[in-house]
Write a protein that holds these residues in place. Structure first.
Motif, PDB file in Angstrom:
ATOM      1  N   MET A  58       8.719  73.749 -45.408  1.00 29.42           N
ATOM      2  CA  MET A  58      10.100  74.067 -45.788  1.00 29.42           C
ATOM      3  C   MET A  58      10.192  75.485 -46.349  1.00 29.42           C
ATOM      4  N   ASP A  61      10.796  78.068 -43.760  1.00 24.20           N
ATOM      5  CA  ASP A  61      12.068  77.914 -43.054  1.00 24.20           C
ATOM      6  C   ASP A  61      12.061  76.811 -41.995  1.00 24.20           C
ATOM      7  N   CYS A  62      11.257  75.777 -42.216  1.00 19.78           N
ATOM      8  CA  CYS A  62      11.321  74.595 -41.352  1.00 19.78           C
ATOM      9  C   CYS A  62      12.223  73.560 -42.001  1.00 19.78           C
ATOM     10  N   GLU A  63      12.698  72.649 -41.189  1.00 21.46           N
ATOM     11  CA  GLU A  63      13.471  71.534 -41.722  1.00 21.46           C
ATOM     12  C   GLU A  63      12.646  70.261 -41.554  1.00 21.46           C
ATOM     13  N   ARG A  75       9.989  70.698 -38.602  1.00 27.18           N
ATOM     14  CA  ARG A  75      10.442  71.263 -37.327  1.00 27.18           C
ATOM     15  C   ARG A  75      11.034  72.631 -37.604  1.00 27.18           C
ATOM     16  N   SER A  76      10.680  73.567 -36.754  1.00 28.06           N
ATOM     17  CA  SER A  76      11.253  74.904 -36.868  1.00 28.06           C
ATOM     18  C   SER A  76      12.760  74.775 -36.687  1.00 28.06           C
ATOM     19  N   ARG A  77      13.494  75.502 -37.454  1.00 26.47           N
ATOM     20  CA  ARG A  77      14.961  75.451 -37.327  1.00 26.47           C
ATOM     21  C   ARG A  77      15.437  76.026 -35.996  1.00 26.47           C
ATOM     22  N   THR A  80      13.497  72.327 -30.990  1.00 26.81           N
ATOM     23  CA  THR A  80      13.852  70.926 -31.050  1.00 26.81           C
ATOM     24  C   THR A  80      12.638  70.028 -31.225  1.00 26.81           C
TER      25      THR A  80
END
Length: 83
Positions: A58, A61-63, A75-77, A80
């Motif tokens: 996170m 910058d991952c969600e 997951r990378s923003r 998919t």
């Protein structure tokens, strides 16, 4: 400390913060009235090491999204699929 993830709530619950699910009273385990972990059917336990990796993702910058089994994945923003 136990950590849970809920896809429905989109977040994590920590017993150290939200309270243990059960407490011992007179030698018996009973529901903890002070526990703030919801009774969601989708709660899955997350290992401490996995949780730390998700926090690190996170920061990069991952969600966090639920995987097919309900466990959290980073997951990378900008994609998919999982990282």
């Amino acid at each position: 400390m136990t950590i849970f993830y809920s896809a429905e709530a989109g977040g994590f619950y920590h017993t150290a913060v939200h309270g243990e699910r059960t407490i011992e009273v007179d030698g018996q385990q009973v529901a903890n009235p002070d526990c703030r972990i919801p009774l969601l059917g989708d709660l899955v336990e997350v290992a401490q090491d996995d949780y730390m990796e998700l926090l690190d993702a996170m920061r990069q910058d991952c969600e966090i999204v639920p995987g097919p089994d309900g466990h959290p994945l980073a997951r990378s923003r900008f994609s998919t699929g999982p990282v």
